[in-house]
Design a protein around this motif. Structure first.
Motif, PDB file in Angstrom:
ATOM      1  N   TYR A 105      66.242  43.096  52.989  1.00 13.86           N
ATOM      2  CA  TYR A 105      65.890  43.762  54.242  1.00 13.86           C
ATOM      3  C   TYR A 105      64.518  44.416  54.116  1.00 13.86           C
ATOM      4  O   TYR A 105      63.647  44.238  54.969  1.00 13.86           O
ATOM      5  N   ARG A 106      64.326  45.157  53.016  1.00 13.88           N
ATOM      6  CA  ARG A 106      63.051  45.865  52.830  1.00 13.88           C
ATOM      7  C   ARG A 106      61.891  44.886  52.624  1.00 13.88           C
ATOM      8  O   ARG A 106      60.805  45.096  53.145  1.00 13.88           O
ATOM      9  N   ILE A 107      62.153  43.845  51.856  1.00 16.47           N
ATOM     10  CA  ILE A 107      61.079  42.880  51.583  1.00 16.47           C
ATOM     11  C   ILE A 107      60.648  42.188  52.876  1.00 16.47           C
ATOM     12  O   ILE A 107      59.453  42.102  53.191  1.00 16.47           O
ATOM     13  N   LEU A 119      57.101  43.866  42.047  1.00 10.20           N
ATOM     14  CA  LEU A 119      55.808  43.177  41.992  1.00 10.20           C
ATOM     15  C   LEU A 119      55.058  43.349  43.308  1.00 10.20           C
ATOM     16  O   LEU A 119      53.860  43.634  43.320  1.00 10.20           O
ATOM     17  N   LEU A 120      55.783  43.171  44.415  1.00  6.91           N
ATOM     18  CA  LEU A 120      55.151  43.323  45.725  1.00  6.91           C
ATOM     19  C   LEU A 120      54.618  44.737  45.915  1.00  6.91           C
ATOM     20  O   LEU A 120      53.657  44.958  46.649  1.00  6.91           O
ATOM     21  N   ASN A 121      55.259  45.699  45.242  1.00  3.33           N
ATOM     22  CA  ASN A 121      54.837  47.102  45.339  1.00  3.33           C
ATOM     23  C   ASN A 121      53.892  47.520  44.224  1.00  3.33           C
ATOM     24  O   ASN A 121      53.619  48.707  44.065  1.00  3.33           O
ATOM     25  N   ARG A 122      53.458  46.509  43.452  1.00  2.62           N
ATOM     26  CA  ARG A 122      52.514  46.768  42.338  1.00  2.62           C
ATOM     27  C   ARG A 122      53.089  47.745  41.324  1.00  2.62           C
ATOM     28  O   ARG A 122      52.358  48.486  40.687  1.00  2.62           O
ATOM     29  N   ASN A 123      54.397  47.777  41.203  1.00  7.34           N
ATOM     30  CA  ASN A 123      55.030  48.648  40.200  1.00  7.34           C
ATOM     31  C   ASN A 123      55.402  47.766  39.006  1.00  7.34           C
ATOM     32  O   ASN A 123      56.545  47.317  38.854  1.00  7.34           O
ATOM     33  N   TYR A 124      54.408  47.499  38.161  1.00  3.77           N
ATOM     34  CA  TYR A 124      54.567  46.454  37.145  1.00  3.77           C
ATOM     35  C   TYR A 124      55.482  46.852  35.991  1.00  3.77           C
ATOM     36  O   TYR A 124      56.151  46.009  35.406  1.00  3.77           O
ATOM     37  N   LEU A 125      55.514  48.127  35.679  1.00  2.75           N
ATOM     38  CA  LEU A 125      56.387  48.582  34.598  1.00  2.75           C
ATOM     39  C   LEU A 125      57.856  48.296  34.956  1.00  2.75           C
ATOM     40  O   LEU A 125      58.604  47.694  34.171  1.00  2.75           O
ATOM     41  N   LEU A 126      58.228  48.710  36.167  1.00  2.28           N
ATOM     42  CA  LEU A 126      59.618  48.488  36.594  1.00  2.28           C
ATOM     43  C   LEU A 126      59.884  47.010  36.865  1.00  2.28           C
ATOM     44  O   LEU A 126      61.013  46.537  36.686  1.00  2.28           O
ATOM     45  N   ALA A 127      58.839  46.309  37.280  1.00  6.35           N
ATOM     46  CA  ALA A 127      59.005  44.859  37.472  1.00  6.35           C
ATOM     47  C   ALA A 127      59.354  44.200  36.140  1.00  6.35           C
ATOM     48  O   ALA A 127      60.246  43.346  36.060  1.00  6.35           O
ATOM     49  N   GLY A 128      58.652  44.606  35.094  1.00  3.60           N
ATOM     50  CA  GLY A 128      58.927  44.053  33.762  1.00  3.60           C
ATOM     51  C   GLY A 128      60.341  44.386  33.307  1.00  3.60           C
ATOM     52  O   GLY A 128      61.058  43.521  32.777  1.00  3.60           O
ATOM     53  N   MET A 129      60.737  45.614  33.552  1.00  2.00           N
ATOM     54  CA  MET A 129      62.103  46.019  33.165  1.00  2.00           C
ATOM     55  C   MET A 129      63.144  45.192  33.923  1.00  2.00           C
ATOM     56  O   MET A 129      64.105  44.684  33.341  1.00  2.00           O
ATOM     57  N   PHE A 189      55.612  34.652  38.369  1.00  5.44           N
ATOM     58  CA  PHE A 189      55.453  36.112  38.422  1.00  5.44           C
ATOM     59  C   PHE A 189      54.097  36.514  37.812  1.00  5.44           C
ATOM     60  O   PHE A 189      53.377  37.340  38.352  1.00  5.44           O
ATOM     61  N   LEU A 190      53.801  35.898  36.668  1.00 13.60           N
ATOM     62  CA  LEU A 190      52.544  36.217  35.981  1.00 13.60           C
ATOM     63  C   LEU A 190      51.346  35.806  36.848  1.00 13.60           C
ATOM     64  O   LEU A 190      50.365  36.562  36.981  1.00 13.60           O
ATOM     65  N   ALA A 191      51.466  34.639  37.459  1.00 10.80           N
ATOM     66  CA  ALA A 191      50.380  34.153  38.332  1.00 10.80           C
ATOM     67  C   ALA A 191      50.166  35.107  39.497  1.00 10.80           C
ATOM     68  O   ALA A 191      49.020  35.365  39.902  1.00 10.80           O
ATOM     69  N   TYR A 192      51.253  35.639  40.018  1.00 10.21           N
ATOM     70  CA  TYR A 192      51.141  36.573  41.143  1.00 10.21           C
ATOM     71  C   TYR A 192      50.420  37.855  40.710  1.00 10.21           C
ATOM     72  O   TYR A 192      49.566  38.373  41.440  1.00 10.21           O
ATOM     73  N   VAL A 193      50.760  38.350  39.527  1.00  9.09           N
ATOM     74  CA  VAL A 193      50.104  39.562  39.017  1.00  9.09           C
ATOM     75  C   VAL A 193      48.599  39.312  38.876  1.00  9.09           C
ATOM     76  O   VAL A 193      47.777  40.143  39.281  1.00  9.09           O
ATOM     77  N   ILE A 194      48.253  38.150  38.337  1.00 13.12           N
ATOM     78  CA  ILE A 194      46.830  37.817  38.148  1.00 13.12           C
ATOM     79  C   ILE A 194      46.141  37.679  39.512  1.00 13.12           C
ATOM     80  O   ILE A 194      45.060  38.236  39.738  1.00 13.12           O
ATOM     81  N   ALA A 195      46.802  36.954  40.416  1.00 16.99           N
ATOM     82  CA  ALA A 195      46.191  36.700  41.732  1.00 16.99           C
ATOM     83  C   ALA A 195      46.022  37.988  42.525  1.00 16.99           C
ATOM     84  O   ALA A 195      45.015  38.157  43.227  1.00 16.99           O
ATOM     85  N   SER A 196      46.988  38.887  42.409  1.00 16.70           N
ATOM     86  CA  SER A 196      46.894  40.107  43.204  1.00 16.70           C
ATOM     87  C   SER A 196      45.904  41.105  42.603  1.00 16.70           C
ATOM     88  O   SER A 196      45.605  42.124  43.225  1.00 16.70           O
TER      89      SER A 196
END
Lengths: 458, 325
Positions: free
Chosen positions: A138-140, A189-199, A218-225
């Motif tokens: 819903y949130r996404i 990832l969409l919220n740029r919260n990478y620490l929690l994304a990794g967890m 996922f990694l490609a998205y981090v690089i692209a963003s």
């Protein structure tokens, strides 16, 4: 007075909020299904695992648990709630009238079945997980479209999805936990919260392994963003790795200390070993060859993930988030170039829902296929097995009906295989078609877009 | 883009649940069980205790001619041949742990130590458990007068789970030799189910089996119901074989669990050994007691030589204890 007004406002909001009617319908459906039907094969194993824990034998000292430890920890928690809060002391019993079915070739039945109180405990837990996944979708969708109605539809599509309801409330299988962690990864990832994304990613990948394939995307998205900002990109990736490592340690420290790391990956090794095992009947041969096919397809699966990741990290920053969801859909579907157990497909469904609502309505046929066919295939695979409890404790199906039905499924037909094997083949093929419909839709959309582009140019 | 709090809260709750479960599995086991049998002013009593909710079953048995068993040996020698047991070491470990959980401290003996046992340990009150499918050549060559057969006939108890009892000899080089007409050493042709026909028994035998939660229905390798002085506490097939058979053998006893080693047959073996049920045992008392965190007591009947077996959880049993009166 003020409190009354506030309470009235809250109740008014609850009554009128579209999610509330979806939740009510979903809960009602689940309540009926959960009480009437249970596939006892898996849930009976959860009972064995709890008994082993109660005996102080941990997860792996006695046979019974063959997954990575995360699900075991959840079983442990659910078991404690059941025992100390609800007083569940005996988990199940043997149904003698069903014992004759133990001799059949398709031996995915257990006549040592668990009581309804025990089953409901797990089904309630999975329902809560389903609600959490629905809420995250819903949130996404709301954040990507700004449309609350679409977001509510996303919520409903997941919460009312037949495969979701079946997996959580009939099979009592834990795939939705892996899905929850995976959707949390995407959300973070969409919220740029990478620490929690990794967890979240670690937890997803080590609940059931399938989300692990998406690491490239996922990694490609981090690089692209973070394009154009190398330092930020490195920090983001490093944060993800740290998060993933911390979660990995939390999960596996006991196994590392106890030397049971190998057992915790038994889920994979057992299936690889079964490839070399002797085939006892045609379905065993199909399964064994099936596992070989799964292994042989792995290079193709990985290649697709890498190619998708390559194109994602190269893509335009405009609409990156939407494209990310689309690539996740293709990546998750590509994990199953083979024919999986239906519950595995839950990892594809959230992306299909999101992509359908956010980017492209032309995936509607895939959506319908993925909603309907896997659950029918699950019914074929588990068939009368979901009625054992109804026979033993509710009495609306007789043992004779179940035994007779299973004996018919076990009969060898003119094709030289049992009726069960024939049905498995037909519906397994249909399920594969449902998965491939994602790629078929993608290719046809690309062609149509190219054609319309060419027409526009001309 | 979106509010983070709810999603973070979901993640925090999930991780918290996971960690609590993990701590309970590996560091602070919240479950504890106990039991005792003691003399009081009112006579012989038992007590059962549990930290949570538990259903205990208290079974007092007269073990009959075999008597109470006090010494337990499990055979395993990695050098000697086995058959039908792919993960022999893991299976033995699981069996011994399961026995320990259910009140039986068993000693693992290799082929040489097994020879010592049958030569030097008093058979009465002792048992040897085999799950290896073959008996080692140190005690069994497949001829009349073999040490293991003499030991059993002199009052020992032999528990068997796996390929047909007596059919295979495990050699020191890791190979296995088949014995001709092995049945002549036991109860005659057809005494154990050596065929693959009708591997499922679908009718419950002696009700004692249900009391101790016997669950496997496999009668493959099982004992024939026509064996004299036998009791079948598991399931019985229409071809006349039982999934758990106990029979008089000289002054001792043979117990054969049908099927291959798996979770069900292991559980049946453990419950049969721990409860001390024999071919002519009789139930003195059979009670179900519920505990909700705490201790509950009850009365037993005084009967010298009787065995009290207390376990909880029914078919999913995490605890057992045995007491010899």
């Amino acid at each position: 007075m003020g409190d009354e007004v506030r309470a009235a406002a809250v109740f008014g909001w609850i009554r009128t909020h579209p999610l509330m009617s979806i939740i009510s319908i979903g809960l009602l459906v689940r309540a009926v299904v959960a009480v009437l039907f249970t596939y006892c094969y898996d849930v009976s194993t959860w009972a064995t695992v709890i008994a082993n824990m109660q005996a102080g034998a941990g997860l792996f000292e006695l046979p019974g648990y063959y997954y990575t430890p995360i699900w075991g920890y959840f079983i442990s928690f659910i078991g404690m709630v059941g025992n100390f809060l609800f007083g569940i002391d005996v988990f199940g019993t043997q149904i003698d009238s069903l014992v004759p079915i133990q001799g059949v070739a398709w031996d995915y039945y257990k006549v040592l079945i668990t009581y309804n109180s025990f089953n409901v405990l797990f089904k309630v837990a999975f329902t809560l997980v389903d609600l959490a996944v629905s809420y995250l979708l819903y949130r996404i969708v709301r954040s990507l479209t700004g449309d609350s109605t679409k977001a509510a539809v996303a919520f409903g599509l997941w919460f009312l999805c037949p495969l979701v309801v079946y997996t959580s409330c009939v099979q009592a299988m834990f795939d939705s936990i892996s899905v929850l962690f995976m959707v949390l990864t995407v959300y973070m990832l969409l919220n740029r919260n990478y620490l929690l994304a990794g967890m979240s990613f670690s937890a997803a990948a080590f609940s059931k392994f399938f989300p692990a394939y998406l690491i490239f995307i996922f990694l490609a998205y981090v690089i692209a963003s973070n394009r154009g900002n190398r330092r930020e990109c490195v920090v983001s990736v490093a944060s993800s790795v740290i998060g993933a490592s911390v979660m990995l340690l939390v999960i596996f420290i006991p196994d590392i200390l106890n030397g049971t790391l190998e057992e915790s990956f038994g889920f994979i090794f057992n299936r690889i070993e079964s490839i070399e095992g002797e085939s006892d009947g045609i379905w065993d041969a199909i399964s064994s060859n099936g596992y070989t096919v799964v292994l042989l397809l792995q290079p193709a699966v990985f290649l697709i993930q890498v190619v998708l990741a390559y194109y994602l990290q190269k893509s335009d920053p405009d609409g990156l988030d939407r494209r990310f969801i689309g690539y996740c859909l293709l990546g998750s579907a590509a994990v199953f170039l083979w024919t999986p157990v239906p519950s595995y497909l839950l990892i594809v469904v959230p992306f299909l829902i999101c992509h359908f609502l956010v980017s492209d309505r032309r995936y509607r046929y895939s959506l319908v296929a993925m909603f309907a066919i896997p659950v029918v295939y699950a019914l074929v695979l588990q068939n009368y097995g979901i009625l054992f409890q109804a026979d033993a404790f509710l009495g609306f199906v007789s043992s004779e009906t179940i035994v007779g039905g299973i004996e018919w499924l076990n009969q060898v037909n003119v094709l030289g295989m049992t009726n069960q094997s024939a049905l498995n083949l037909v519906f397994g093929a249909l399920e594969t078609l449902a998965i491939y419909s994602v790629f078929i839709t993608y290719i046809s959309i690309r062609r149509a877009d190219r054609r319309s582009g060419a027409n526009g140019a001309s | 883009m979106v509010r983070r709090d709810a999603a973070v809260a979901i993640l925090v709750v999930m991780v918290a649940v996971m960690v609590v479960g993990e701590v309970a599995v590996y560091y602070v086991n919240p479950y504890s069980y106990g039991s005792n049998v003691y003399e009081s002013e009112g006579g012989l009593e038992y007590s059962v205790e549990s930290s949570g909710a538990s259903e205990f079953r208290v079974i007092e048995l007269d073990p009959g001619s075999v008597g109470p068993i006090e010494r337990f040996y499990v055979y395993f020698d990695p050098d000697y041949g086995t058959i039908g047991l792919p993960d022999a070491e893991g299976s033995i470990d699981a069996l011994v742990l399961d026995l320990e959980i259910h009140g039986v401290d068993a000693t693992i003996v290799d082929a040489a130590a097994l020879r010592d046992v049958v030569e030097n340990v008093e058979p009465c009150g002792s048992c040897i458990i085999f799950i290896t499918g073959a008996m080692p050549s140190t005690v069994y060559e497949g001829v009349s007068g073999d040490p293991i057969l003499n030991w059993t006939a002199s009052g020992g108890a032999l528990y068997w789970l796996g390929e047909t009892l007596g059919k295979y000899v495990g050699n020191q080089d890791g190979s296995v030799r088949e014995v001709d007409e092995w049945w002549t050493l036991f109860y005659g042709e057809g005494c154990f189910n050596d065929s693959d026909d009708s591997v499922i028994g679908d009718v419950r035998g002696d009700p004692l089996g249900e009391s101790i939660c016997v669950r496997s229905s496999s009668v493959q390798f099982g004992m024939s119901t026509s064996v004299p002085d036998s009791k079948h506490i598991g399931y019985v097939s229409d071809t006349g074989y039982g999934s758990v058979g106990l029979a008089k053998y000289g002054s001792g006893m043979l117990c054969v669990i049908g099927g291959y080693f798996d979770d069900d047959t292991r559980s049946d073996l453990v419950q049969t050994v721990s409860s001390n049920v024999t071919y002519d045992s009789a139930v003195i008392l059979d009670q179900v007691v519920n505990v909700r965190g705490g201790t509950t007591t009850g009365s037993l009947e005084e009967s010298a030589g009787a065995v009290v077996y207390i376990f909880c959880g029914g078919y999913f049993s995490p605890y057992g204890a045995r007491y010899i009166l």
